[in-house]
Design a protein around this motif. Structure first.
Motif, PDB file in Angstrom:
ATOM      1  N   PRO A 542       1.059  -1.324  -0.077  1.00 39.39           N
ATOM      2  CA  PRO A 542       0.304  -0.174  -0.116  1.00 39.39           C
ATOM      3  C   PRO A 542       1.208   1.366   0.212  1.00 39.39           C
ATOM      4  O   PRO A 542       2.042   0.944   0.585  1.00 39.39           O
ATOM      5  CB  PRO A 542      -0.597   0.056   1.307  1.00 39.39           C
ATOM      6  N   PRO A 543       0.053   2.281  -0.957  1.00 39.65           N
ATOM      7  CA  PRO A 543       0.783   3.443  -1.247  1.00 39.65           C
ATOM      8  C   PRO A 543       1.277   4.315   0.557  1.00 39.65           C
ATOM      9  O   PRO A 543       0.256   4.149   1.981  1.00 39.65           O
ATOM     10  CB  PRO A 543       0.573   4.801  -1.443  1.00 39.65           C
ATOM     11  N   PRO A 544       2.150   4.609   1.610  1.00 42.92           N
ATOM     12  CA  PRO A 544       2.636   5.115   2.146  1.00 42.92           C
ATOM     13  C   PRO A 544       1.357   6.808   2.856  1.00 42.92           C
ATOM     14  O   PRO A 544       1.098   7.362   1.865  1.00 42.92           O
ATOM     15  CB  PRO A 544       4.040   5.678   2.267  1.00 42.92           C
ATOM     16  N   THR A 545       1.227   6.468   4.442  1.00 41.40           N
ATOM     17  CA  THR A 545       0.270   7.479   4.547  1.00 41.40           C
ATOM     18  C   THR A 545       0.868   8.626   4.346  1.00 41.40           C
ATOM     19  O   THR A 545       2.511   9.348   4.722  1.00 41.40           O
ATOM     20  CB  THR A 545      -0.065   7.006   6.226  1.00 41.40           C
ATOM     21  N   MET A 553      -2.139  22.777  16.473  1.00 37.04           N
ATOM     22  CA  MET A 553      -2.103  22.368  18.244  1.00 37.04           C
ATOM     23  C   MET A 553      -1.458  22.263  19.049  1.00 37.04           C
ATOM     24  O   MET A 553      -0.289  22.776  18.663  1.00 37.04           O
ATOM     25  CB  MET A 553      -2.259  20.412  17.564  1.00 37.04           C
ATOM     26  N   SER A 554      -1.846  22.042  19.991  1.00 39.80           N
ATOM     27  CA  SER A 554      -0.649  22.058  21.352  1.00 39.80           C
ATOM     28  C   SER A 554       0.082  21.346  21.225  1.00 39.80           C
ATOM     29  O   SER A 554       0.113  19.966  20.183  1.00 39.80           O
ATOM     30  CB  SER A 554      -1.026  21.646  22.399  1.00 39.80           C
ATOM     31  N   ARG A 555       1.280  21.054  22.071  1.00 37.86           N
ATOM     32  CA  ARG A 555       2.502  20.380  20.938  1.00 37.86           C
ATOM     33  C   ARG A 555       2.226  18.963  21.732  1.00 37.86           C
ATOM     34  O   ARG A 555       2.074  17.395  20.688  1.00 37.86           O
ATOM     35  CB  ARG A 555       4.033  20.254  22.131  1.00 37.86           C
ATOM     36  N   ASP A 556       1.421  18.616  22.603  1.00 42.05           N
ATOM     37  CA  ASP A 556       0.906  17.007  23.514  1.00 42.05           C
ATOM     38  C   ASP A 556       0.498  16.629  21.884  1.00 42.05           C
ATOM     39  O   ASP A 556      -0.229  15.864  21.966  1.00 42.05           O
ATOM     40  CB  ASP A 556       0.557  16.739  24.292  1.00 42.05           C
ATOM     41  N   GLU A 557      -1.043  17.296  21.723  1.00 47.46           N
ATOM     42  CA  GLU A 557      -2.016  17.290  20.614  1.00 47.46           C
ATOM     43  C   GLU A 557      -1.193  17.200  19.519  1.00 47.46           C
ATOM     44  O   GLU A 557      -1.924  15.755  18.241  1.00 47.46           O
ATOM     45  CB  GLU A 557      -2.604  17.855  20.795  1.00 47.46           C
ATOM     46  N   ALA A 558      -0.610  16.849  19.078  1.00 45.20           N
ATOM     47  CA  ALA A 558       0.481  17.470  17.753  1.00 45.20           C
ATOM     48  C   ALA A 558       0.769  15.624  18.323  1.00 45.20           C
ATOM     49  O   ALA A 558       0.959  14.659  17.215  1.00 45.20           O
ATOM     50  CB  ALA A 558       0.818  18.052  17.856  1.00 45.20           C
ATOM     51  N   ASP A 564      -0.762   8.245  16.712  1.00 38.43           N
ATOM     52  CA  ASP A 564      -1.718   7.996  15.824  1.00 38.43           C
ATOM     53  C   ASP A 564      -1.242   7.262  14.263  1.00 38.43           C
ATOM     54  O   ASP A 564      -2.018   6.265  13.854  1.00 38.43           O
ATOM     55  CB  ASP A 564      -3.338   8.348  15.981  1.00 38.43           C
ATOM     56  N   ALA A 565      -0.956   8.370  14.078  1.00 40.81           N
ATOM     57  CA  ALA A 565      -0.957   7.727  11.858  1.00 40.81           C
ATOM     58  C   ALA A 565       0.765   6.935  11.594  1.00 40.81           C
ATOM     59  O   ALA A 565       0.708   6.559  10.386  1.00 40.81           O
ATOM     60  CB  ALA A 565      -0.280   9.231  11.523  1.00 40.81           C
ATOM     61  N   GLY A 566       1.546   6.517  12.684  1.00 40.44           N
ATOM     62  CA  GLY A 566       2.159   5.519  12.701  1.00 40.44           C
ATOM     63  C   GLY A 566       3.527   6.696  12.411  1.00 40.44           C
ATOM     64  O   GLY A 566       4.706   6.146  11.484  1.00 40.44           O
ATOM     65  N   PHE A 567       3.845   7.203  13.028  1.00 40.55           N
ATOM     66  CA  PHE A 567       5.307   8.442  12.872  1.00 40.55           C
ATOM     67  C   PHE A 567       5.550   8.744  13.937  1.00 40.55           C
ATOM     68  O   PHE A 567       4.910   8.265  15.169  1.00 40.55           O
ATOM     69  CB  PHE A 567       5.130   9.578  12.079  1.00 40.55           C
ATOM     70  N   GLU A 568       6.682   8.756  14.285  1.00 44.61           N
ATOM     71  CA  GLU A 568       7.992   9.038  15.134  1.00 44.61           C
ATOM     72  C   GLU A 568       7.822  10.539  15.781  1.00 44.61           C
ATOM     73  O   GLU A 568       8.795  10.788  14.734  1.00 44.61           O
ATOM     74  CB  GLU A 568       9.614   8.079  15.175  1.00 44.61           C
ATOM     75  N   PRO A 569       7.471  10.895  16.407  1.00 42.42           N
ATOM     76  CA  PRO A 569       7.316  12.554  16.750  1.00 42.42           C
ATOM     77  C   PRO A 569       8.078  12.681  17.548  1.00 42.42           C
ATOM     78  O   PRO A 569       8.781  12.705  18.320  1.00 42.42           O
ATOM     79  CB  PRO A 569       6.040  13.559  16.479  1.00 42.42           C
ATOM     80  N   PHE A 570       9.616  13.943  17.392  1.00 45.50           N
ATOM     81  CA  PHE A 570      10.154  14.101  18.065  1.00 45.50           C
ATOM     82  C   PHE A 570      10.337  16.057  17.796  1.00 45.50           C
ATOM     83  O   PHE A 570       9.870  16.686  17.112  1.00 45.50           O
ATOM     84  CB  PHE A 570      11.198  14.186  17.581  1.00 45.50           C
TER      85      PHE A 570
END
Length: 669
Positions: A542-545, A553-558, A564-570
């Motif tokens: 499948p093509p990537p999301t 958004m606030s930092r925590d919301e972001a 949830d979308a499968g990424f690793e935020p920093f």
């Protein structure tokens, strides 16, 4: 035994070996079928002609032959059991003899005469067996010097698994260390198979045996030797001055790898050939493995019952096979040049008669001495003898016609015909048709491409002839979506096309699992030429999301949304964001909407912007306190503690500024 001497059948040599019927006769010795009475086993007995028994040179040569051959113990070598001198008839009639294994079958010459060119797997199998025997000899420091079909015997095993191949007549072998003992003025061997260095210098080495075996393999693949001529010298001349042509010139369709190996084995430069029989055999086995051909059973040549005891010096056999035992015939030079043995018979040639770039000269053979003519037997009834003679001549004539041509027919030319017409023509030639199909770039589907063996070849009556019918040009196969790459490759190869992988051609798919085939290019159903490439397009899953939008958004919301979308935020840092409250997201890196294949990390930037508070109407000390708590400064710090009020401010209330920005206040009084 000379031609005038009686047969030795019935004699008992060395009180052990009973001599039975004559199998073969040469200029130097005769070969009999016999029995080892001590072990009660059939044997072949080679008996030296009595006129040579007192010649020390011939006796020494005979003994060397026995010792050399007896050293070889190999399943593909004719075994030598014993050697000795029989003096039972007195010193004057002493005879040197050699006792050998009796091979029940025929020779490779018989097989080639009966079948013509051999199938590629059969030719390779026979050559591997011959090279196995020669490799054993080379390992003992021995060279054969006279490799040819007459010296390759094919015996029965007593089962249905095919015949056993054995190399005989190591009478010309020499220890490598003493190879120079042969006369430098005489060429020994069979001219159709002689290496160039044997002709020019008499040099006999392992590479010379490799050359002869290469010629042997050429003859098995094509049905004939590369060089023929009216005289032995003309053939020897061509070995010295011409390059052996590729077998595929005479028999198209021989695999290129096998073609190339035959050419390398028959190079005029010995150093360009495989070093010895073992090296040649290893290369031939590699070629067979590359072609996907397994060893096959070797058929034993068929022999009519009425020819059961017919064995000749040239190696043609009846029921029992004997090699070309006349290995070192010594004859006057002019007789050797025009020997009736021809290019296939073992001969002694004067070496000076052949050189590089010197044409061969034919000379006439002198008539045989009168001493060798049969003696008259006395008078009998003339009419009876005439009748018997006519019957014998007629029988011989019919036999010669049958064995030399009567049972052979030419394969008819059927290329370009329809299948039914071709089958009818082959049956009309008293041959058995077998139809097979193959792809072809130019011959239309349903039309005959040709035959195997090819048109014009000689075949035995009743032989199976393969009629090859065209299937037309290859068509790119329809590969179902979801098939494995291996299944696609097999389907493409079955169409005689070449499968190809190209990672840049792979695609994303929501329907086809990762690693499975999506399609091929060119598109299925398109015509192509044999060997054309077909690219297999494979699914990357499948093509990537894409990176979601988290700005504002606030930092925590972001962070939660990205996880949830499968990424690793920093945390990527702070920056001024016009209109974005401090601590809220201004942007991401990669940006919103970007797709990531491998690295899923996403940097989050947050705003450090401050909203300017309203201090209008405030007393100066109160106004400075409010601005300070908001992280701002003011130009009215020097007025602290005075009684004054703010009547104006810049930036205006509600503006967004960076932390530490100075707010200009207008005071009264």
């Amino acid at each position: 035994m000379t031609r005038s001497e009686p047969s030795l059948a019935g004699a008992l040599l060395d009180r052990r070996y009973r001599v039975d019927r004559l199998l073969a006769h040469g200029g130097m010795s005769s070969v009999y079928r016999g029995v080892d009475t001590r072990l009660d086993r059939p044997v072949a007995i080679k008996i030296m002609d009595s006129r040579f028994a007192d010649d020390r040179n011939f006796v020494d040569r005979f003994e060397r032959e026995a010792r050399s051959a007896a050293r070889l113990h190999h399943p593909h070598v004719v075994a030598v059991h014993d050697q000795g001198f029989d003096t039972s008839a007195g010193h004057e009639d002493r005879r040197a003899f050699l006792v050998m294994e009796l091979v029940d079958g025929g020779t490779l010459r018989d097989l080639i005469d009966q079948r013509g060119a051999l199938d590629v797997p059969l030719a390779i199998t026979v050559a591997e067996n011959v090279l196995s025997a020669l490799a054993a000899a080379h390992g003992e420091g021995l060279v054969h010097r006279d490799v040819k079909p007459e010296n390759v015997l094919i015996g029965r095993r007593g089962s249905a698994e095919g015949g056993v191949v054995k190399v005989g007549d190591f009478g010309l072998v020499r220890a490598v260390a003493s190879a120079g003992t042969t006369s430098t003025s005489v060429i020994l061997g069979t001219v159709a198979y002689l290496s160039p260095e044997q002709v020019t210098s008499g040099s006999a080495s392992e590479r010379g045996d490799v050359y002869s075996t290469g010629i042997l393999l050429y003859e098995m693949l094509t049905g004939q030797v590369p060089y023929t001529g009216d005289t032995a010298l003309s053939v020897a001349y061509r070995h010295v001055n011409d390059d052996v042509p590729a077998p595929s010139v005479l028999r198209p369709g021989i695999p290129p790898a096998l073609d190339d190996l035959v050419l390398r084995a028959t190079r005029r430069d010995p150093e360009a050939r495989p070093a010895d029989a073992g090296a040649f055999k290893a290369e031939l086995e590699n070629v067979r493995a590359e072609l996907g051909m397994a060893p096959v059973a070797v058929p034993v040549p068929s022999t009519p019952d009425d020819q059961a005891s017919a064995v000749t010096v040239s190696g043609s056999t009846g029921r029992h096979a004997a090699p070309d035992f006349d290995a070192e015939r010594t004859v006057p030079a002019i007789q050797a040049i025009t020997s009736t043995a021809g290019p296939r018979g073992t001969q002694a040639l004067p070496r000076g008669a052949v050189s590089r770039d010197q044409p061969a000269v034919s000379q006439e053979e002198p008539p045989p001495p009168e001493a060798e003519l049969p003696a008259r037997r006395g008078k009998v009834f003339p009419a009876l003898w005439i009748a018997v003679g006519l019957l014998i001549v007629a029988g011989i004539g019919v036999g010669i016609w049958w064995f030399t041509g009567g049972r052979y027919v030419d394969v008819p030319k059927v290329a370009g015909m329809e299948t039914g017409q071709a089958e009818q023509l082959v049956r009309g030639a008293e041959l058995t048709p077998r139809v097979t199909e193959a792809r072809h770039n130019t011959v239309p589907s349903g039309t005959v491409i040709g035959t195997e063996p090819e048109a014009g070849s000689r075949a035995l009556l009743g032989d199976e002839i393969t009629i090859v019918v065209s299937l037309g040009k290859p068509v790119v196969p329809d590969i179902p979506a979801g098939a494995t790459v291996e299944q696609a490759e097999q389907a493409i190869k079955a169409m005689q096309l070449e499968p190809r992988r190209d990672g840049n051609a792979d695609q994303y798919s929501d329907q086809v699992p990762e690693g499975a085939v999506i399609t091929v290019t060119p598109q299925p159903g398109n015509q192509a030429n044999i060997g054309d490439q077909v690219t297999i397009v494979v699914s990357k899953g499948p093509p990537p999301t894409p990176v979601p939008s988290v700005a504002g958004m606030s930092r925590d919301e972001a962070f939660q949304a990205l996880t949830d979308a499968g990424f690793e935020p920093f945390d990527a840092g702070e920056e001024f964001g016009e209109g974005v409250a401090a601590g809220h997201v201004t942007r991401t890196d990669p940006a919103q909407g970007a797709t990531l294949e491998d690295d899923k990390r996403v940097g989050v930037y947050v705003s450090n912007a401050i909203e300017v508070p309203s201090v209008m109407g405030r007393q100066i000390d109160e106004a400075l306190q409010i601005l300070g708590e908001a992280g701002l400064t003011s130009n009215a710090e020097d007025h602290r503690g005075r009684f004054a009020f703010v009547v104006n401010q810049d930036p205006a209330p509600g503006s967004w500024v960076e932390k530490g920005t100075a707010v200009n206040l207008t005071l009264v009084p």
